[in-house]
Write an enzyme that holds these catalytic residues in place. Sequence first.
Site: not given
Ligand code: T46
Length: 154
Positions: A57
């Site tokens: 993303h």
């Molecule tokens: C990024 C990379 C480096 C939350 O509720 N609060 C939060 O602060 C975060 C980061 C995530 N979430 C929830 C949202 C999703 O349901 O946790 C779940 C997993 O998040 P995501 O799929 O976005 O995780 P990554 O590892 O793909 O991405 C994360 C960050 O979301 C993103 O901003 O830049 O790490």
Amino acid sequence: MESLQVSNCAYIDLGRIKDGVDGVLSVAECGRQIPFDVKRVYYIYGLSAPQAIRGRHAHKHNRQVLFCINGSFNLLLDDGTHRQEVTLDRPDLGVYMDVMLWHEMSAFSPNCILLVLASDHYDEADYIRDYEAFIDQVRANHRNASINTSGRGE
Ligand code: T46
């Protein structure tokens, strides 16, 4: 350390304060090594599945600095024009990720821990999770920038 050819990102080298046999200390301060006020800290761990891929993303407003404080992983950076994959494997070396930077994390070592400092609170509306939508937005931004530049001299 391979130099970054992609725009909207940069290495952040915290340096190491070495205490001999008592270990090493690295410091991240807002307004010094970190180019924004930190509103959120999160960390990612439990990365034992070899096929794990995270990220995929870009952000519209949220800026971040990403550190690998244990183990290693690969970080793919893509500004819509240039794409580069680097390995992060040092706790004192982070990557600043500005807005509109597609990023993917993969090839995590089982002991990998990522630490992320973010400029904004969590907001799902800030994410661009579709790559085609990201490219469309990059192109629209380029068009707007060239209209603004050409209009300036008139
Ligand atoms: C990024 C990379 C480096 C939350 O509720 N609060 C939060 O602060 C975060 C980061 C995530 N979430 C929830 C949202 C999703 O349901 O946790 C779940 C997993 O998040 P995501 O799929 O976005 O995780 P990554 O590892 O793909 O991405 C994360 C960050 O979301 C993103 O901003 O830049 O790490």
